[in-house]
Design a protein around this motif. Sequence first.
Motif, mmCIF file in Angstrom:
data_model
loop_
_atom_site.group_PDB
_atom_site.id
_atom_site.type_symbol
_atom_site.label_atom_id
_atom_site.label_comp_id
_atom_site.label_asym_id
_atom_site.label_seq_id
_atom_site.Cartn_x
_atom_site.Cartn_y
_atom_site.Cartn_z
ATOM 1 N N GLN A 172 0.855 -1.181 0.000
ATOM 2 C CA GLN A 172 0.000 0.000 0.000
ATOM 3 C C GLN A 172 0.898 1.239 0.000
ATOM 4 N N ARG A 173 0.643 2.136 -0.959
ATOM 5 C CA ARG A 173 1.531 3.291 -1.108
ATOM 6 C C ARG A 173 1.500 4.207 0.117
ATOM 7 N N GLU A 174 0.308 4.411 0.673
ATOM 8 C CA GLU A 174 0.171 5.340 1.797
ATOM 9 C C GLU A 174 1.048 4.905 2.990
ATOM 10 N N GLN A 175 1.024 3.592 3.303
ATOM 11 C CA GLN A 175 1.832 3.092 4.418
ATOM 12 C C GLN A 175 3.324 3.253 4.106
ATOM 13 N N LEU A 176 3.671 2.980 2.850
ATOM 14 C CA LEU A 176 5.080 3.079 2.470
ATOM 15 C C LEU A 176 5.563 4.533 2.560
ATOM 16 N N VAL A 177 4.736 5.461 2.086
ATOM 17 C CA VAL A 177 5.111 6.885 2.121
ATOM 18 C C VAL A 177 5.343 7.326 3.566
ATOM 19 N N LYS A 182 17.474 1.345 3.674
ATOM 20 C CA LYS A 182 17.518 -0.108 3.512
ATOM 21 C C LYS A 182 16.101 -0.661 3.599
ATOM 22 N N ILE A 183 15.786 -1.513 2.628
ATOM 23 C CA ILE A 183 14.482 -2.175 2.627
ATOM 24 C C ILE A 183 14.748 -3.655 2.846
ATOM 25 N N ASN A 184 14.119 -4.219 3.860
ATOM 26 C CA ASN A 184 14.301 -5.646 4.123
ATOM 27 C C ASN A 184 12.931 -6.306 4.147
ATOM 28 N N VAL A 185 12.766 -7.307 3.289
ATOM 29 C CA VAL A 185 11.466 -7.953 3.170
ATOM 30 C C VAL A 185 11.548 -9.367 3.726
ATOM 31 N N THR A 186 10.699 -9.654 4.688
ATOM 32 C CA THR A 186 10.599 -11.024 5.213
ATOM 33 C C THR A 186 9.167 -11.503 4.981
ATOM 34 N N GLU A 187 8.882 -12.701 5.397
ATOM 35 C CA GLU A 187 7.515 -13.207 5.205
ATOM 36 C C GLU A 187 6.504 -12.434 6.036
ATOM 37 N N ASP A 188 6.974 -11.748 7.076
ATOM 38 C CA ASP A 188 6.058 -11.019 7.953
ATOM 39 C C ASP A 188 5.740 -9.610 7.482
ATOM 40 N N GLY A 189 6.651 -9.044 6.679
ATOM 41 C CA GLY A 189 6.410 -7.672 6.267
ATOM 42 C C GLY A 189 7.682 -7.005 5.787
ATOM 43 N N THR A 244 11.517 1.271 10.817
ATOM 44 C CA THR A 244 10.059 1.133 10.903
ATOM 45 C C THR A 244 9.665 -0.166 10.221
ATOM 46 N N PHE A 245 8.576 -0.743 10.683
ATOM 47 C CA PHE A 245 8.128 -2.021 10.156
ATOM 48 C C PHE A 245 6.703 -1.855 9.642
ATOM 49 N N ILE A 246 6.458 -2.325 8.420
ATOM 50 C CA ILE A 246 5.090 -2.386 7.901
ATOM 51 C C ILE A 246 4.723 -3.866 7.855
ATOM 52 N N PRO A 247 3.792 -4.317 8.717
ATOM 53 C CA PRO A 247 3.449 -5.733 8.727
ATOM 54 C C PRO A 247 2.712 -6.100 7.432
ATOM 55 N N LYS A 248 2.806 -7.355 7.044
ATOM 56 C CA LYS A 248 2.067 -7.837 5.877
ATOM 57 C C LYS A 248 0.581 -7.534 6.076
ATOM 58 N N GLU A 249 0.126 -7.751 7.290
ATOM 59 C CA GLU A 249 -1.284 -7.493 7.609
ATOM 60 C C GLU A 249 -1.412 -7.300 9.110
ATOM 61 N N ASP A 250 -2.489 -6.623 9.528
ATOM 62 C CA ASP A 250 -2.816 -6.628 10.947
ATOM 63 C C ASP A 250 -4.265 -7.073 11.092
ATOM 64 N N GLU A 251 -4.855 -6.866 12.254
ATOM 65 C CA GLU A 251 -6.208 -7.381 12.478
ATOM 66 C C GLU A 251 -7.183 -6.850 11.431
ATOM 67 N N GLU A 252 -6.940 -5.621 11.005
ATOM 68 C CA GLU A 252 -7.953 -4.964 10.177
ATOM 69 C C GLU A 252 -7.642 -4.969 8.688
ATOM 70 N N THR A 265 1.801 -7.665 -0.070
ATOM 71 C CA THR A 265 1.863 -9.043 -0.539
ATOM 72 C C THR A 265 3.328 -9.336 -0.833
ATOM 73 N N ILE A 266 3.865 -10.371 -0.173
ATOM 74 C CA ILE A 266 5.287 -10.680 -0.320
ATOM 75 C C ILE A 266 5.427 -11.825 -1.325
ATOM 76 N N TYR A 267 6.171 -11.599 -2.403
ATOM 77 C CA TYR A 267 6.431 -12.673 -3.368
ATOM 78 C C TYR A 267 7.790 -13.313 -3.099
ATOM 79 N N ASN A 268 8.805 -12.483 -2.866
ATOM 80 C CA ASN A 268 10.132 -12.998 -2.553
ATOM 81 C C ASN A 268 10.761 -12.145 -1.467
#
Lengths: 381, 381
Positions: free
Chosen positions: A6-11, A34-41, A55-63, A68-71
């Motif tokens: 989601q662009r808004e979260q990334l910005v 540095k951008i680090n992508v794991t299965e969690d976010g 800062t961490f952007i989770p793949k998803e939260d409760e809401e 979407t992580i491909y690799n």
Amino acid sequence: MKFVIQREQLVQAVQDVMKAVSSKTTIPILTGIKINVTEDGVTLTGSNSDISIETFIPKEDEENEYATIYNCGSIVLQAKFFSEIIKKLPEDTVEIEVGEQYNTRINSGHAQFHLNGLDPEEYPRLPEINEKHAIKVPTDLLKHMIRQTVFAVSTQETRPILTGVNWRIENDQLICVATDSHRLALRSTPLEMKDLLPDELKNVVIPGKSLNELSKIIDDNHEPIDIVITENQILFKTKYLLFFSRLLDGNYPDTSRLIPEESKTEVIVNVKEFLQSIDRASLLAREGKNNVVKLTTLSDGRLEITSNTPEIGKVTEHVYTNSIQGDELKISFSAKYMMDALKAIEGSEIKISFTGAMRPFLIRIPEDDTILQLILPVRTY
Amino acid sequence: MKFVIQREQLVQAVQDVMKAVSSKTTIPILTGIKINVTEDGVTLTGSNSDISIETFIPKEDEENEYATIYNCGSIVLQAKFFSEIIKKLPEDTVEIEVGEQYNTRINSGHAQFHLNGLDPEEYPRLPEINEKHAIKVPTDLLKHMIRQTVFAVSTQETRPILTGVNWRIENDQLICVATDSHRLALRSTPLEMKDLLPDELKNVVIPGKSLNELSKIIDDNHEPIDIVITENQILFKTKYLLFFSRLLDGNYPDTSRLIPEESKTEVIVNVKEFLQSIDRASLLAREGKNNVVKLTTLSDGRLEITSNTPEIGKVTEHVYTNSIQGDELKISFSAKYMMDALKAIEGSEIKISFTGAMRPFLIRIPEDDTILQLILPVRTY
């Protein structure tokens, strides 16, 4: 590495870590994020010699689903370009994929960017901090405490220790003090201390700049923020944010002796009216570079504030007080320091305690000893 | 001189005349604002070598009373201090009185200022302008015409005449043209000419800076503004405002020959989408200092916009058009000039007319010939 986010979260996340990125650094990799992508976010990191922000952007939260992580994988991208690009992308989502030789494709709608990335292995690792001794302070309170002290740090490097804010833990109180040796700001708050900190971590000095940046990033909510102090680092930690700052070396001067314990004249006055009068009186004083105004107690319960710059003119202000007790007084001080102190006070009324025209004076909220502002007068002839 | 005036009106009027006051002037009296009080009201004047502004606050109008005049007279006060003071005064009204030796007392509530004034006789007189030949343009239209042309003036003093906007009156049309020799902006409007201007006043050049300042002061209403042109001055006049600007000396180049009359490729495209694509494409181009993007017509009716800065990366944008007619085209141009031109256009769609990769191209609103933007391409190898 490939993901859609989601662009808004990334910005928002990029804007936060950008606070730690300096374009002037001599270490090229630190001009990047540095951008680090794991299965969690997705984790973003920015760093300079004073502070590091993660800062961490989770793949998803409760809401919501945020990414979407491909690799999984890592990359470092030029902060300046990356932040500008994602701000201006046309769609609500962004796809980022790293190809050969760190070449990174950024896609959104009909816009496609290719950025030359940098080797993430070259990016310095953040310190590992033992979180055994964390103190907790509500985030909004922390913001207030910073705002009420940090303005008083010295901006001159002649005494580097004074460019920081002294944090002391004493009797389960956190006491924050800043002084540039012409004025002093103090704010304290009770702490719930479950774990006892070792003594050497109960008195540290945090760079004023770090606190200013931290204050811009953290939200104004009542959630507690974890604060971990180590020998040479301090870490502020919320759910999705890590903010590291180095500490300043050296001993902070003992400021407690500066604060007079008795007073000869006490004035209680409305903050807003007093502030506006000082502001006006300083309009002409500012020109003389010294920015000094004179305060006189009048027998009718008013204060007179004056300033005289012969080549321009003079100003006289009268301010009604709620009370003036004690000796008559004439005192001169920096209008700027007074305005800074008054703006840091939260409350409608203040008590000013003078002990003579040549002694430092105190500004407090009546019946509240968690905040104190001290100003040294100016000798005028 | 003594009067009481509504502070809000005074603040607004001072803010307007301040646009003409420079702190850098070598003529000390011009760092001041002249205040002239007559039985009808208060006139304020500010002036520098390029422009002079005079505003009038009437004693009263149909609806409100603005000032009470006790004594007529004049004074000149330091603009910097006077404007700051009245902004910060505590009450809704201000009393101003001139005493001996131009010493001026300014009172509002419990605040009292004394400013050293200057001799109003030393203040230069504004030119007397014969208003026989006034043209009238609605104020909002004038603002638009300025905005749509003034950005294209040259900022370099190597050809001073190009730092101004050329105003020509031809066939009862007012035609405004600005060019820095890399791009050109033109806006025209029909005039109702009752009085015929002498020919020598039908072609003048107004400094771009003056038009920028004028544009900030005048309201966005539909009332006509009177424009009086003389040999070396232009006067813009509304009910309570006089704005004088000097004119630039010299002959403005004949720009009509620059404008191609035929075209080989015509593109019609949505302004907003095109502007955003150019903006993104320029993000990386900006770094190379030249800020050049390349536009290519595609056979599927789209435009491709690209930019490549090898050390940073590259960007590719695709923009859907409403139509592409004529020859295929690849052309490079300054993204900044294109964005300036697109921002000046009012309307949702534009027609771009190209006559080859090395020829200037035109940006217009379809079916509207009152506005035209021209850009010279950049040769790339």
